[in-house]
Design an enzyme around this catalytic site. Sequence first.
Site, PDB file in Angstrom:
ATOM      1  N   LYS A 266       0.904  -1.163  -0.014  1.00  0.00           N
ATOM      2  CA  LYS A 266       0.034   0.034   0.061  1.00  0.00           C
ATOM      3  C   LYS A 266       0.962   1.118  -0.079  1.00  0.00           C
ATOM      4  O   LYS A 266       1.557   1.477   0.926  1.00  0.00           O
ATOM      5  CB  LYS A 266      -0.923  -0.019   1.375  1.00  0.00           C
ATOM      6  CG  LYS A 266      -1.798   1.362   1.224  1.00  0.00           C
ATOM      7  CD  LYS A 266      -2.987   1.019   2.174  1.00  0.00           C
ATOM      8  CE  LYS A 266      -4.006   1.899   1.970  1.00  0.00           C
ATOM      9  NZ  LYS A 266      -3.671   3.332   2.052  1.00  0.00           N
TER      10      LYS A 266
ATOM     11  N   ARG B 248      -3.527   8.715  -5.567  1.00  0.00           N
ATOM     12  CA  ARG B 248      -4.446   7.597  -6.465  1.00  0.00           C
ATOM     13  C   ARG B 248      -4.493   8.507  -7.853  1.00  0.00           C
ATOM     14  O   ARG B 248      -4.861   9.583  -8.077  1.00  0.00           O
ATOM     15  CB  ARG B 248      -5.765   7.620  -5.993  1.00  0.00           C
ATOM     16  CG  ARG B 248      -6.530   6.581  -6.823  1.00  0.00           C
ATOM     17  CD  ARG B 248      -6.400   5.265  -6.492  1.00  0.00           C
ATOM     18  NE  ARG B 248      -7.291   4.288  -7.065  1.00  0.00           N
ATOM     19  CZ  ARG B 248      -8.257   3.704  -6.549  1.00  0.00           C
ATOM     20  NH1 ARG B 248      -8.466   3.969  -5.117  1.00  0.00           N
ATOM     21  NH2 ARG B 248      -8.871   2.839  -7.100  1.00  0.00           N
TER      22      ARG B 248
ATOM     23  N   ARG C 170      -8.396  10.767  -7.266  1.00  0.00           N
ATOM     24  CA  ARG C 170      -9.307  10.028  -6.392  1.00  0.00           C
ATOM     25  C   ARG C 170     -10.702  10.652  -6.641  1.00  0.00           C
ATOM     26  O   ARG C 170     -11.670  10.032  -6.405  1.00  0.00           O
ATOM     27  CB  ARG C 170      -8.799   9.666  -5.065  1.00  0.00           C
ATOM     28  CG  ARG C 170      -9.661   9.134  -4.213  1.00  0.00           C
ATOM     29  CD  ARG C 170      -9.148   9.131  -2.968  1.00  0.00           C
ATOM     30  NE  ARG C 170     -10.394   8.856  -1.829  1.00  0.00           N
ATOM     31  CZ  ARG C 170     -10.266   7.782  -1.193  1.00  0.00           C
ATOM     32  NH1 ARG C 170      -9.350   6.864  -1.099  1.00  0.00           N
ATOM     33  NH2 ARG C 170     -11.457   7.607  -0.355  1.00  0.00           N
TER      34      ARG C 170
ATOM     35  N   GLU D  68      -1.345   4.185  -8.166  1.00  0.00           N
ATOM     36  CA  GLU D  68      -0.870   5.090  -7.133  1.00  0.00           C
ATOM     37  C   GLU D  68       0.299   5.841  -7.520  1.00  0.00           C
ATOM     38  O   GLU D  68       1.571   5.043  -7.722  1.00  0.00           O
ATOM     39  CB  GLU D  68      -0.616   4.319  -5.811  1.00  0.00           C
ATOM     40  CG  GLU D  68      -0.433   5.327  -4.682  1.00  0.00           C
ATOM     41  CD  GLU D  68      -1.754   5.632  -4.100  1.00  0.00           C
ATOM     42  OE1 GLU D  68      -2.666   5.434  -4.393  1.00  0.00           O
ATOM     43  OE2 GLU D  68      -1.657   6.381  -2.958  1.00  0.00           O
TER      44      GLU D  68
ATOM     45  N   PHE E  19      -1.881  -0.971 -10.603  1.00  0.00           N
ATOM     46  CA  PHE E  19      -2.535  -1.866  -9.937  1.00  0.00           C
ATOM     47  C   PHE E  19      -3.839  -2.505 -10.686  1.00  0.00           C
ATOM     48  O   PHE E  19      -4.136  -3.553 -10.583  1.00  0.00           O
ATOM     49  CB  PHE E  19      -2.888  -1.980  -8.544  1.00  0.00           C
ATOM     50  CG  PHE E  19      -3.595  -0.737  -8.004  1.00  0.00           C
ATOM     51  CD1 PHE E  19      -4.924  -0.565  -8.291  1.00  0.00           C
ATOM     52  CD2 PHE E  19      -2.696   0.002  -7.233  1.00  0.00           C
ATOM     53  CE1 PHE E  19      -5.308   0.643  -7.785  1.00  0.00           C
ATOM     54  CE2 PHE E  19      -3.309   1.304  -6.697  1.00  0.00           C
ATOM     55  CZ  PHE E  19      -4.726   1.379  -7.157  1.00  0.00           C
TER      56      PHE E  19
ATOM     57  N   ARG F 194     -16.894   0.511  -1.716  1.00  0.00           N
ATOM     58  CA  ARG F 194     -16.116   0.036  -0.749  1.00  0.00           C
ATOM     59  C   ARG F 194     -16.666  -1.017  -0.107  1.00  0.00           C
ATOM     60  O   ARG F 194     -17.529  -1.378   0.334  1.00  0.00           O
ATOM     61  CB  ARG F 194     -16.157   1.007   0.256  1.00  0.00           C
ATOM     62  CG  ARG F 194     -14.880   0.882   1.439  1.00  0.00           C
ATOM     63  CD  ARG F 194     -15.172   1.820   2.489  1.00  0.00           C
ATOM     64  NE  ARG F 194     -15.054   3.199   2.107  1.00  0.00           N
ATOM     65  CZ  ARG F 194     -13.441   3.837   2.005  1.00  0.00           C
ATOM     66  NH1 ARG F 194     -12.543   2.855   2.184  1.00  0.00           N
ATOM     67  NH2 ARG F 194     -13.291   5.107   1.708  1.00  0.00           N
TER      68      ARG F 194
ATOM     69  N   LYS G  33      -7.626  -2.919   3.156  1.00  0.00           N
ATOM     70  CA  LYS G  33      -6.599  -2.566   3.556  1.00  0.00           C
ATOM     71  C   LYS G  33      -5.993  -2.987   4.903  1.00  0.00           C
ATOM     72  O   LYS G  33      -6.786  -3.078   6.176  1.00  0.00           O
ATOM     73  CB  LYS G  33      -6.534  -0.797   3.320  1.00  0.00           C
ATOM     74  CG  LYS G  33      -7.486  -0.477   4.124  1.00  0.00           C
ATOM     75  CD  LYS G  33      -7.755   1.276   3.801  1.00  0.00           C
ATOM     76  CE  LYS G  33      -8.769   1.514   4.779  1.00  0.00           C
ATOM     77  NZ  LYS G  33      -9.330   3.012   4.316  1.00  0.00           N
TER      78      LYS G  33
HETATM   79  P1  AMP Z   1      -7.549   4.560   2.148  1.00  0.00           P
HETATM   80  O1  AMP Z   1      -7.285   5.795   1.266  1.00  0.00           O
HETATM   81  O2  AMP Z   1      -7.018   4.536   3.553  1.00  0.00           O
HETATM   82  O3  AMP Z   1      -8.822   3.927   2.091  1.00  0.00           O
HETATM   83  O4  AMP Z   1      -6.965   3.510   1.346  1.00  0.00           O
HETATM   84  C1  AMP Z   1      -7.227   3.290  -0.280  1.00  0.00           C
HETATM   85  C2  AMP Z   1      -6.118   3.980  -0.970  1.00  0.00           C
HETATM   86  O5  AMP Z   1      -4.759   3.249  -1.034  1.00  0.00           O
HETATM   87  C3  AMP Z   1      -6.535   3.968  -2.343  1.00  0.00           C
HETATM   88  O6  AMP Z   1      -7.592   4.880  -2.785  1.00  0.00           O
HETATM   89  C4  AMP Z   1      -5.298   4.149  -3.036  1.00  0.00           C
HETATM   90  O7  AMP Z   1      -4.966   5.465  -3.242  1.00  0.00           O
HETATM   91  C5  AMP Z   1      -4.079   3.338  -1.891  1.00  0.00           C
HETATM   92  N1  AMP Z   1      -3.426   2.536  -2.500  1.00  0.00           N
HETATM   93  C6  AMP Z   1      -1.933   2.376  -2.502  1.00  0.00           C
HETATM   94  N2  AMP Z   1      -1.349   1.227  -2.871  1.00  0.00           N
HETATM   95  C7  AMP Z   1      -2.525   0.670  -3.418  1.00  0.00           C
HETATM   96  C8  AMP Z   1      -2.702  -0.855  -4.164  1.00  0.00           C
HETATM   97  N3  AMP Z   1      -1.798  -1.511  -4.241  1.00  0.00           N
HETATM   98  N4  AMP Z   1      -4.115  -1.020  -4.285  1.00  0.00           N
HETATM   99  C9  AMP Z   1      -5.094  -0.392  -4.177  1.00  0.00           C
HETATM  100  N5  AMP Z   1      -4.947   1.070  -3.631  1.00  0.00           N
HETATM  101  C10 AMP Z   1      -4.025   1.533  -3.090  1.00  0.00           C
END
Ligand code: AMP
Length: 578
Positions: free
Chosen positions: A246, A251, A266, A295, A335, A410, A416
Amino acid sequence: MTFAELSTYLDRLEGTRSRNELVKTLSELYAKTSPDEIQPVTYLIQGRLVPFFEPVEIGMGEKLVIASIAQAAERPVDEVTRLYNKLGDLGLVAAEVSTKPRGKVPSITDVHARLMAIAAAAGAGSVEKKRTGFASLLHDLDAASAKHLVRMALGRLRLGIGDATVLEALSFAKKGDRSLRPTLEAAYNRTSDLGLIAHTFWTEGEKGIAALKVTVGRPIRPQLAERLPNPEAVIKKLGNVAVQPKYDGIRVQIHKNGANVRIFSRNLEDFSLMFVELVAAARKLADRTLILDGEAIGYNAESEEYLMFQQTASRRRQHGIEEAAASLPLVAFVFDVLYRNGKDLTAMPYSDRYAMLKDVLGDSKVLTPAPLTTTDSAEELTRTLLDNISKGLEGVVVKRMDSPYQAGARNFNWVKLKRTTSGQLNDTVDLVLLGYYFGKGKRTEFGLGALLAGVYDAEHDRFDTITKIGTGLSDAGWREIHARADKLQVKEKPARVRSLLTPDVWLKPEVVVEVLADEITPGTNHTAGKVGDAPGYALRFPRIVSFRGADKRPEDATTVKEIVEMFKQQGKRPVAGQ
Ligand code: AMP
C-alpha cells in the site's frame, strides 16, 4: 426556465435545514426543467459549469468580481469594496447594488453559455473580457440572481447539495420516490458526470441510463478498500488473496486515447498538469485506448526509497512542475487495467486484469505494475505486511483475485491493512470538519479551540458527528485549520449535517482530516450510527494525524458503516504490546 426562476429555488435550497427538504425542493425544480436545461442546471446547482473532472473554471477572483459589480452598477470600485467590508459576502453586495434589469430576462441556458464564454477567455485582454462579460450578465439579472451568480463565480455557492442528493432528487422528479437512485448511482459510478446522467435520464429514460458506458476521458469512480483488524481476519474472510504494497501516494486514474492522456485524482479532478511524466509515459504505451488505475509516488529507484505523502503531494502546487518533475520524479505503481482498446474490462476477474498489466505496460520505467503475491496463510500475510512497513510503506492492500472492478464501491473485494505511528495495526479514520468551538487559554490565539468532526452516512447522504478534537496539531497546524475553516463558515447548521451539539461556528462540510483514536465507544452526544433513542458512536482520544487535502472529498470520509464494522472488530484487535 429563466435564471431568475432558478434563483428562487436556490434561495429556497439555501434556507433548507433538512436533507429531505433539500431533495424535495430539488426534485420540484427538476420537474420543471426541460431536457435542454437539465444539464446546465445540474452543474450550476453545484457551483460548476461542467462536471468536476473537466478543468473549466469561471476563473474570477474577488478583485475582478468587485470590478464587475462596480461596472454593472455604475458605482466606484471603492464604494463596492466598502460595502464588501461591511457585508462580508460579495453575493450580498451584488444584490444590494443591483439595478432593475431592463432587457429580456436571461434563461438558464443563456447564463450558462455566457459563463462558459467568460471561463474560456484566456491570454491577452482576457481580464477585460471577463470583467465586461460578467458585468453585462449582472446588469441583465435581478438582485437575487446577481447574488447567486457572484457566489457561483467565486466558488462560494454553499447549498450543500451532494452527488447523492442530486441522484435522489432526479429519481423523485420522475418516479415520485427514491427507487431509481441505485440505477442512477451505478451509471454515475461509471461516468462521474451528473449532468450527463440527468440529461440522458430526461431524454432516454431508464434504458438510456443503463446504456451509459465506461468511456475513456470520463473518470470511473474508484473502487475503495474495506478494513479488517488483522491478517487472520483477512484470511478467514477472503481465503486465498492477492497482496500488494500500500503506497502512500496519490491515486491516479490514467486515461489514454491515442496521444491524448488525462490523469484523474481519486476525487475525479483532472490532475494531468501535475503529472507530466506520467502523461508522457502513458503516451508511449502501445495500446491506443486504456484506462489504468494506480498510485503515483515519489520514488528513488537507486536508493529504493519512497517519499512521504506530504512530499509527493507538494507537487499539487501547480507551479514549477517541470522543475519538480526533474528534482522529484514520480512513478506510478499500476494495479489495475479497466479498459483496453475499446473494451470495458471491469467485469473481468482481477486475476485476468492483473495478468494483462505486464503486456500493457511493457518496459516502461515510469508506469510499473504494483508487485503482487498470493497467499492463503495468515503468517505469510503478516510477514509481507511487516516487510512492507519496514520498507517505509503504509501497509498492504489485499484483493480478491476473482473480483470484478466495482466502481465507487467500498467492499471486501479490497481490504487494507495499515500500520499506526506506533507500528501496531490500528487504522486511522478520515473525518470531516463540521464546526468549531472558540478556544480558551492559549488556543484563543488561533481563533479556535476544539473542532467538531463527523463521518459520512452514505445511505442517507448526510454527515453525523462522532467526536470533538482538541489535540494532535502543531501551532502551525491550528493556524492552517483556522485559515481554511474561516472560508467555510456558514451561519446555520448545513442541511446535510445531523448533530445534537451546537458548535460556536458551523462549517460547510469540506475539509477532511486523518484522525487516530484510541477506541470507538457508544456515545450519547453524537449522531454517528444513532438510530432512535439508542446511543450513536464516539471516538475516544482523537488526534489529528494529517490533512487529507484535495484528494478526499467530504463524501470520501470514513462512513458510518465502516465505523460500525470497526466497532464490532475492536474486541478482536490484539491488545497493544501483546
Ligand atoms: P484509504 O485511502 O486508506 O481508504 O486506502 C485506499 C487507498 O490506498 C487507495 O485509494 C489508493 O490511493 C491507495 N493505494 C495504495 N496502494 C494501493 C494498491 N496496491 N491497491 C489499491 N490501492 C492502493
